[in-house]
Each structure stands twice: as structure tokens, then as C-alpha cells.
Design an enzyme around this catalytic site. Sequence first.
Site, PDB file in Angstrom:
ATOM      1  CB  SER A 254      33.457  -0.622  67.779  1.00 34.96           C
ATOM      2  OG  SER A 254      33.944  -0.420  68.582  1.00 34.96           O
ATOM      3  CB  SER A 255      35.965  -3.971  70.850  1.00 34.51           C
ATOM      4  OG  SER A 255      35.951  -4.148  71.528  1.00 34.51           O
TER       5      SER A 255
ATOM      6  CE  LYS B 161      38.891  -1.421  70.011  1.00 34.70           C
ATOM      7  NZ  LYS B 161      39.165  -1.529  68.100  1.00 34.70           N
TER       8      LYS B 161
ATOM      9  CE1 TYR C  72      41.067  -2.745  71.830  1.00 36.84           C
ATOM     10  CE2 TYR C  72      39.401  -3.224  73.477  1.00 36.84           C
ATOM     11  CZ  TYR C  72      40.022  -3.673  71.667  1.00 36.84           C
ATOM     12  OH  TYR C  72      40.339  -4.237  71.299  1.00 36.84           O
TER      13      TYR C  72
END
Length: 262
Positions: A141-142, A159, A155
Amino acid sequence: MSLGGKIAVVTGAGTGIGQGIAVELGKRGAKVAVHYNRSDAGAKETAERIAAAGGEAFIVQADVSNRPEIERLMEQVARHFGGIDILVNNAALQLNVPFLEYTGHQFDRMMDTNLKGYWRCMQAVVPYMKERGGGRIVIISSVHAKRATDFDPVYGMTKGGIRMLGREGAIELAKYNITVNMIEPGAVTVGRQSARDARPFHTPEEKEKLKSRPPRPLTAKFPLGRVGLPSDVGSLVCYLVSGEAEFMTGSAFRLDGGSMLL
């Protein structure tokens, strides 16, 4: 930490973080399916690096936004190596389009790859893991699953969705002895090549619009004095898919050198 005898699929392994993950898995003895969609030269480089480290790699192409291609991907890997023990969901898009300029087509493309692609890969791999008595799924993920972006809102939305996908997957798949964990990297240096460089996703008009914007300054602070490396992510993946992490599922690991603390 040996992963000898384990069979891993790493999506988006032709560049960047995916390449680093695939190489680290190969170094520790896993047989690695190197998935790519557009970066065929990068996938070959990944396989060569795995072979140089004494590992075994199998290159396979598929579009992870397409369910039949995902099913073909998993079937090819299982047939080639004899099964699948590990899935690392990594392949993703980042178009860097401002909030008000996103088109419906771009939005759908992001969701189909970053969120639905992860979900479809998980659905497609579970039957093979059940045949092996269990498995490990790691979702890349982030930090933007927790913190809004100032460069690509869709984006960030994907996530955030991925984070809940991991939690729901952990609950649903535990009965099959399959763990699901997430890694949330911060800034990671991935070199010059990217999937978008290989075959650009933007139209010529979109590219000109992006060029006209001033560069975004790097304002983040990094307490450890550097940004992350693909091998940093790869090392954590290797731990999460090992026997040492068998009681860990539904967890999210922020891997950002402490930058979110500032």
C-alpha cells in the site's frame, strides 16, 4: 531467514519496489514468478538478478486489471512451479493528475488496477494456496492510505481502499491458514525507469499539460537521513511471508524511515 521450497508471485516486479521484493525473495531461496505488464526489459533484469543470486525465476506477463489475464497468470505459475505459496500484490498506477482534472476513464483505470486488481489477484490465488495448506499474501500500500496526497487524489483513494481490503481479507482467509498483511512505504527511490516510462499511460495532450506545471519540491523530512530502497521493502516482505510471522495477519506496517512522525 530461508524461504527454500516456497513459490512466490510478485506483481509489478519489472521495476522499482516490485523488483526489489522479487530479488530479496529469490535471495532467500523462494522460486519467484516475476510478473510484468509493460516493462518487459525490467522483468528480464529482475530475473537475471535473481539468477545471479542463485535463485530461480519465471517471467509471466498479464494485465492485472483484467480478470481472465489474472487467472491465466496464476494458472501458468502453478503449472510451472507446482503451486503457489506467496502472493505479493504490488502492481499499481500513479497518474499524478490534479483532483479537478481527473476524467472518468482515468479514475476507472486507477481503480481497476490498484484496488480491483489486488482483489482479483487475491481471489485467483486462494485456490492454489488452499491446495498447499495455506499461504501468505502481502499487499503493498502506501503511507497515503493514512495521509492525503497533494499530487494524486485518486491514487490516495485506492491506497485507502487497499488498507481495508487487507483487513477484510485477513478475516475471511484466516480459516484457510492464509495470512494477509500490508506494507505502507513512504518515499522510495526506484531509479529512472518506471512502468510509465516504458510505455506511457498519458496521451500527448496530457503529457504536455503535466510538463507545464512547476516541479513539486521535495518537502518531506526523513529522520534516518535517507529515503527508502526497494530492498528495504523486500526485506520486510521476506519476514512477513516466513514462518516467523505465522501469527500475524491483518496488520499494516508503515515503512517510511519515520517521516510521518514529522
